[in-house]
Design a protein around this motif. Structure first.
Motif, PDB file in Angstrom:
ATOM      1  N   LYS A  10       0.831  -1.206   0.000  1.00  0.00           N
ATOM      2  CA  LYS A  10       0.000   0.000   0.000  1.00  0.00           C
ATOM      3  C   LYS A  10       0.868   1.259   0.000  1.00  0.00           C
ATOM      4  CE  LYS A  10      -3.446   2.446   2.838  1.00  0.00           C
ATOM      5  NZ  LYS A  10      -2.576   3.536   3.338  1.00  0.00           N
ATOM      6  N   GLN A  11       1.877   1.293   0.868  1.00  0.00           N
ATOM      7  CA  GLN A  11       2.740   2.471   0.961  1.00  0.00           C
ATOM      8  C   GLN A  11       3.487   2.725  -0.338  1.00  0.00           C
ATOM      9  OE1 GLN A  11       3.107   4.760   3.681  1.00  0.00           O
ATOM     10  NE2 GLN A  11       3.962   5.807   1.898  1.00  0.00           N
ATOM     11  N   LYS A  12       4.015   1.662  -0.940  1.00  0.00           N
ATOM     12  CA  LYS A  12       4.753   1.822  -2.191  1.00  0.00           C
ATOM     13  C   LYS A  12       3.828   2.285  -3.321  1.00  0.00           C
ATOM     14  CE  LYS A  12       8.871  -0.960  -1.606  1.00  0.00           C
ATOM     15  NZ  LYS A  12       9.838  -1.836  -2.308  1.00  0.00           N
ATOM     16  N   ALA A  13       2.584   1.800  -3.296  1.00  0.00           N
ATOM     17  CA  ALA A  13       1.621   2.229  -4.316  1.00  0.00           C
ATOM     18  C   ALA A  13       1.299   3.711  -4.151  1.00  0.00           C
ATOM     19  CB  ALA A  13       0.356   1.392  -4.224  1.00  0.00           C
ATOM     20  N   GLU A  14       1.109   4.161  -2.910  1.00  0.00           N
ATOM     21  CA  GLU A  14       0.834   5.578  -2.652  1.00  0.00           C
ATOM     22  C   GLU A  14       2.001   6.450  -3.120  1.00  0.00           C
ATOM     23  OE1 GLU A  14      -2.029   5.113   1.312  1.00  0.00           O
ATOM     24  OE2 GLU A  14       0.136   5.432   1.536  1.00  0.00           O
ATOM     25  N   ASP A  15       3.220   6.015  -2.827  1.00  0.00           N
ATOM     26  CA  ASP A  15       4.402   6.766  -3.253  1.00  0.00           C
ATOM     27  C   ASP A  15       4.482   6.841  -4.779  1.00  0.00           C
ATOM     28  OD1 ASP A  15       5.042   7.038  -0.593  1.00  0.00           O
ATOM     29  OD2 ASP A  15       6.584   5.457  -0.598  1.00  0.00           O
ATOM     30  N   ALA A  16       4.143   5.731  -5.435  1.00  0.00           N
ATOM     31  CA  ALA A  16       4.203   5.698  -6.900  1.00  0.00           C
ATOM     32  C   ALA A  16       3.177   6.648  -7.520  1.00  0.00           C
ATOM     33  CB  ALA A  16       3.967   4.277  -7.401  1.00  0.00           C
ATOM     34  N   ILE A  17       1.993   6.708  -6.913  1.00  0.00           N
ATOM     35  CA  ILE A  17       0.950   7.602  -7.431  1.00  0.00           C
ATOM     36  C   ILE A  17       1.407   9.060  -7.336  1.00  0.00           C
ATOM     37  CG2 ILE A  17      -1.396   8.463  -7.005  1.00  0.00           C
ATOM     38  CD1 ILE A  17      -2.102   5.573  -6.106  1.00  0.00           C
ATOM     39  N   THR A  18       2.118   9.379  -6.259  1.00  0.00           N
ATOM     40  CA  THR A  18       2.655  10.733  -6.090  1.00  0.00           C
ATOM     41  C   THR A  18       3.783  11.006  -7.076  1.00  0.00           C
ATOM     42  OG1 THR A  18       2.110  10.693  -3.727  1.00  0.00           O
ATOM     43  CG2 THR A  18       3.715  12.332  -4.453  1.00  0.00           C
ATOM     44  N   THR A  19       4.639  10.023  -7.261  1.00  0.00           N
ATOM     45  CA  THR A  19       5.810  10.195  -8.138  1.00  0.00           C
ATOM     46  C   THR A  19       5.429  10.229  -9.612  1.00  0.00           C
ATOM     47  OG1 THR A  19       7.172   9.018  -6.509  1.00  0.00           O
ATOM     48  CG2 THR A  19       8.080   9.253  -8.729  1.00  0.00           C
ATOM     49  N   TYR A  20       4.439   9.447  -9.985  1.00  0.00           N
ATOM     50  CA  TYR A  20       4.019   9.346 -11.389  1.00  0.00           C
ATOM     51  C   TYR A  20       2.546   9.750 -11.509  1.00  0.00           C
ATOM     52  CZ  TYR A  20       8.207   6.385 -11.523  1.00  0.00           C
ATOM     53  OH  TYR A  20       9.485   5.888 -11.393  1.00  0.00           O
ATOM     54  N   PRO A  21       2.277  11.023 -11.574  1.00  0.00           N
ATOM     55  CA  PRO A  21       0.877  11.496 -11.574  1.00  0.00           C
ATOM     56  C   PRO A  21       0.074  11.078 -12.801  1.00  0.00           C
ATOM     57  CG  PRO A  21       2.412  13.303 -12.007  1.00  0.00           C
ATOM     58  CD  PRO A  21       3.233  12.140 -11.595  1.00  0.00           C
ATOM     59  N   LYS A  22       0.756  10.584 -13.830  1.00  0.00           N
ATOM     60  CA  LYS A  22       0.036  10.170 -15.045  1.00  0.00           C
ATOM     61  C   LYS A  22      -0.266   8.675 -15.077  1.00  0.00           C
ATOM     62  CE  LYS A  22       1.790  13.850 -18.055  1.00  0.00           C
ATOM     63  NZ  LYS A  22       2.512  14.144 -19.322  1.00  0.00           N
ATOM     64  N   ILE A  23      -0.034   7.992 -13.975  1.00  0.00           N
ATOM     65  CA  ILE A  23      -0.349   6.553 -13.932  1.00  0.00           C
ATOM     66  C   ILE A  23      -1.809   6.340 -14.329  1.00  0.00           C
ATOM     67  CG2 ILE A  23      -0.796   4.609 -12.389  1.00  0.00           C
ATOM     68  CD1 ILE A  23       1.673   5.149 -10.901  1.00  0.00           C
ATOM     69  N   ALA A  24      -1.998   5.418 -15.278  1.00  0.00           N
ATOM     70  CA  ALA A  24      -3.362   5.120 -15.736  1.00  0.00           C
ATOM     71  C   ALA A  24      -3.871   3.793 -15.184  1.00  0.00           C
ATOM     72  CB  ALA A  24      -3.404   5.089 -17.261  1.00  0.00           C
ATOM     73  N   ALA A  25      -2.939   2.879 -14.841  1.00  0.00           N
ATOM     74  CA  ALA A  25      -3.348   1.568 -14.322  1.00  0.00           C
ATOM     75  C   ALA A  25      -2.287   1.018 -13.388  1.00  0.00           C
ATOM     76  CB  ALA A  25      -3.595   0.588 -15.457  1.00  0.00           C
ATOM     77  N   MET A  26      -2.749   0.279 -12.380  1.00  0.00           N
ATOM     78  CA  MET A  26      -1.853  -0.422 -11.466  1.00  0.00           C
ATOM     79  C   MET A  26      -2.280  -1.883 -11.420  1.00  0.00           C
ATOM     80  SD  MET A  26      -1.315   2.408  -8.429  1.00  0.00           S
ATOM     81  CE  MET A  26       0.368   1.896  -8.058  1.00  0.00           C
ATOM     82  N   VAL A  27      -1.277  -2.755 -11.436  1.00  0.00           N
ATOM     83  CA  VAL A  27      -1.534  -4.192 -11.572  1.00  0.00           C
ATOM     84  C   VAL A  27      -0.977  -4.923 -10.355  1.00  0.00           C
ATOM     85  CG1 VAL A  27      -1.252  -6.207 -13.063  1.00  0.00           C
ATOM     86  CG2 VAL A  27      -1.262  -3.896 -14.064  1.00  0.00           C
ATOM     87  N   GLY A  28      -1.836  -5.659  -9.656  1.00  0.00           N
ATOM     88  CA  GLY A  28      -1.404  -6.426  -8.487  1.00  0.00           C
ATOM     89  C   GLY A  28      -1.309  -7.899  -8.816  1.00  0.00           C
ATOM     90  N   LEU A  29      -0.108  -8.465  -8.741  1.00  0.00           N
ATOM     91  CA  LEU A  29       0.125  -9.826  -9.217  1.00  0.00           C
ATOM     92  C   LEU A  29       0.119 -10.896  -8.125  1.00  0.00           C
ATOM     93  CD1 LEU A  29       2.830  -9.039 -11.927  1.00  0.00           C
ATOM     94  CD2 LEU A  29       0.427  -9.616 -12.283  1.00  0.00           C
ATOM     95  N   PHE A  30      -0.034 -10.497  -6.852  1.00  0.00           N
ATOM     96  CA  PHE A  30      -0.272 -11.448  -5.771  1.00  0.00           C
ATOM     97  C   PHE A  30      -1.643 -11.147  -5.181  1.00  0.00           C
ATOM     98  CE2 PHE A  30       4.223 -12.958  -4.227  1.00  0.00           C
ATOM     99  CZ  PHE A  30       4.381 -13.636  -5.418  1.00  0.00           C
ATOM    100  N   ALA A  31      -2.194 -12.081  -4.447  1.00  0.00           N
ATOM    101  CA  ALA A  31      -3.579 -11.978  -3.980  1.00  0.00           C
ATOM    102  C   ALA A  31      -3.863 -10.720  -3.168  1.00  0.00           C
ATOM    103  CB  ALA A  31      -3.947 -13.215  -3.158  1.00  0.00           C
TER     104      ALA A  31
END
Length: 351
Positions: free
Chosen positions: A231-252
């Motif tokens: 969760k924390q890494k995803a939040e940081d990524a959203i801040t760092t890359y404001p143009k993210i269009a999709a996020m993919v979770g590969l574990f349950a």
């Protein structure tokens, strides 16, 4: 090898029978205690099969039900263990305790296949061993039970293309890449977006941006199996890359963590594509907050592992396929089929 294992079981039965005879001698041949001593001998001969996962997760709770159902159907004792600390060291401790405790066979999802080969081979010398969910193809395991993770990864890639038909920036998230299933799953996603033919043995490095036409894969976030870190890494990524269009979770646990992240960052526009059948992910599909997920069949992983190991313990090696791979195919779940899938899952879980 199998005959050695069978001899081990015969030896244990002889010990139990000797104990039963000793009790009968003390109590008299015609005493009422004969029924209880017979029961003791029977229990001593009952096969003990361990099913070891790679961490604690809702996914594995489903597999546990399958393993325990098979235990009832095939009259064996089943011990399901989930490492609280998702490391190869903890997995080693668990398995060695189980072997010391007298298990007859082992089904395991290796956490670090490449570095666990010697261990796996050592265990396989002592008892029948199969892998499930994630394979260790270079080891002496008798077979692998699960899906083709590369093919499943490609299915996930197709869901991403469905979510972003016009392209966009994508972030991948997963626990760790030491596992065989992780590497293949991730590579399948990448190859579909890049437009490559099947290349299951390849491995694009992390840390590099991968541009493929209208799609840009920013990176792969690793969380070592910890949902709070995911969760924390995803939040940081959203801040760092404001143009993210999709996020993919590969574990349950990844899709639920991603849903929390986009909510905390107020980014409901980000598409979520998942893996596995966590209830939060399935509800997200129903609500429209998750595009879709690629599901395995953990119930069958548990059930089939116990079934084949019991057969092998009984001397039936015909259950080992020529290719040493029992394929339990993955499925793509979207809004069109989520209700049917979820109803079936609930029935298996007894809810």
């Amino acid at each position: 090898m199998v005959s050695f294992r069978v001899r081990g079981r015969v030896y244990r039965r002889l010990v139990c029978l000797m104990f039963a005879c000793f009790v009968l001698t003390l109590n008299g041949c015609g005493s009422d205690s004969s029924s209880s001593t017979t029961s003791t001998a029977d229990e001593g001969d009952r096969a003990k099969i361990a099913f070891v996962t790679n961490q604690i997760a809702s996914f594995w709770n489903i597999a546990k039900v399958g393993a325990e159902d098979a235990g009832k159907d095939f009259d064996v004792d089943v011990d399901v263990r989930m490492p609280a600390d998702a490391t190869a060291v903890e997995q080693k401790r668990i398995v060695e305790d189980l072997i010391s405790g007298g298990i007859d066979a082992l089904a395991i999802s290796p956490i670090d296949a490449d570095n666990q080969i010697e261990l796996l081979n050592n265990w396989a010398e002592k008892i029948p061993l199969v892998t499930h969910d994630s394979d260790a193809p270079e080891s002496n395991r008798l077979m692998y039970i699960g899906m083709d993770n590369y093919t499943a990864g490609r299915m996930c890639g197709e869901l991403i293309k469905k979510a972003l038909p016009e392209g966009g920036e994508i972030m991948l998230t997963i626990g760790r890449l030491a596992q065989d299933n992780s590497k293949r799953r991730r590579q399948g996603v990448i190859d579909v977006l890049v437009g490559r033919d099947s290349m299951p043995e390849s491995c694009d490095p992390t840390g590099d941006v991968i541009k493929a036409g209208k799609y840009t894969i920013l990176d792969t976030l690793l969380d070592q199996g910890v949902s709070t870190v995911a969760k924390q890494k995803a939040e940081d990524a959203i801040t760092t890359y404001p143009k993210i269009a999709a996020m993919v979770g590969l574990f349950a646990y990844n899709p639920p963590a991603l849903l929390q992240a986009i909510k905390s960052q107020n980014r409901p526009d980000i598409k979520i594509i998942g893996f596995d059948e966590d209830e939060i992910t399935l509800q997200g599909i129903k609500d429209g907050t998750v595009t879709g997920t690629v599901v395995q069949d953990p119930y069958s992983y548990g059930y089939k592992s116990v079934e084949v190991l019991k057969a092998i313990l009984d001397g039936d090696n015909s259950v080992i396929p020529e290719g040493k791979f029992v394929d339990i195919p993955a499925r793509a779940i979207t809004k069109e089929n989520v209700d049917e899938f979820w109803d079936d899952l609930k029935s298996k879980m007894g809810s």
